[in-house]
Design a protein around this motif. Structure first.
Motif, PDB file in Angstrom:
ATOM      1  N   ASP A  32      47.336 169.051 -64.630  1.00 40.16           N
ATOM      2  CA  ASP A  32      47.703 167.588 -64.458  1.00 40.16           C
ATOM      3  C   ASP A  32      48.643 167.158 -65.161  1.00 40.16           C
ATOM      4  O   ASP A  32      49.201 166.017 -64.823  1.00 40.16           O
ATOM      5  CB  ASP A  32      46.381 166.769 -64.326  1.00 40.16           C
ATOM      6  N   GLU A  33      49.247 167.729 -66.314  1.00 41.70           N
ATOM      7  CA  GLU A  33      50.046 166.960 -67.176  1.00 41.70           C
ATOM      8  C   GLU A  33      51.472 167.617 -67.013  1.00 41.70           C
ATOM      9  O   GLU A  33      52.366 167.241 -67.569  1.00 41.70           O
ATOM     10  CB  GLU A  33      49.847 167.424 -68.801  1.00 41.70           C
ATOM     11  N   PRO A  50      52.494 165.966 -56.069  1.00 44.09           N
ATOM     12  CA  PRO A  50      51.729 167.010 -56.661  1.00 44.09           C
ATOM     13  C   PRO A  50      51.123 168.109 -55.814  1.00 44.09           C
ATOM     14  O   PRO A  50      50.912 169.296 -55.818  1.00 44.09           O
ATOM     15  CB  PRO A  50      50.707 166.279 -57.527  1.00 44.09           C
TER      16      PRO A  50
END
Length: 88
Positions: A32-33, A50
């Motif tokens: 997620d980073e 994303p």
């Protein structure tokens, strides 16, 4: 004295309508980073949604990073693309 930073990126990459994998070499704590970011001609950023890519992190602690794989090849163009650290 070491100063921590949250600024990390790999690139530029120049999408060619064929490539779907974009490797990166910076350490992250989770998928997620990681973000894919276009830098526009005026210097502004456009983030690739994303949902359009997946991130696989390296399992080797001595070789951090991983690979971002897009669901479809990104269209060829002049905008540079970066894999960027986006801490959550």
């Amino acid at each position: 004295m070491t100063v921590p930073t949250t600024a990390a990126y790999t690139g530029p990459y120049f999408p060619n309508g064929v490539t779907v994998e974009y490797p990166f070499g910076f350490k992250v704590n989770s998928e997620d980073e990681v973000a894919l970011v276009y830098i526009e001609d005026d210097g502004s950023e456009t983030i690739v949604p994303p949902a359009d890519y997946t991130v696989v992190l390296s399992s080797n602690e001595n070789n951090p990073g991983g690979t971002v794989t897009t669901a479809n090849p990104l269209a060829a163009g002049t905008r540079p693309l970066y894999v960027a650290l986006e801490p959550v």
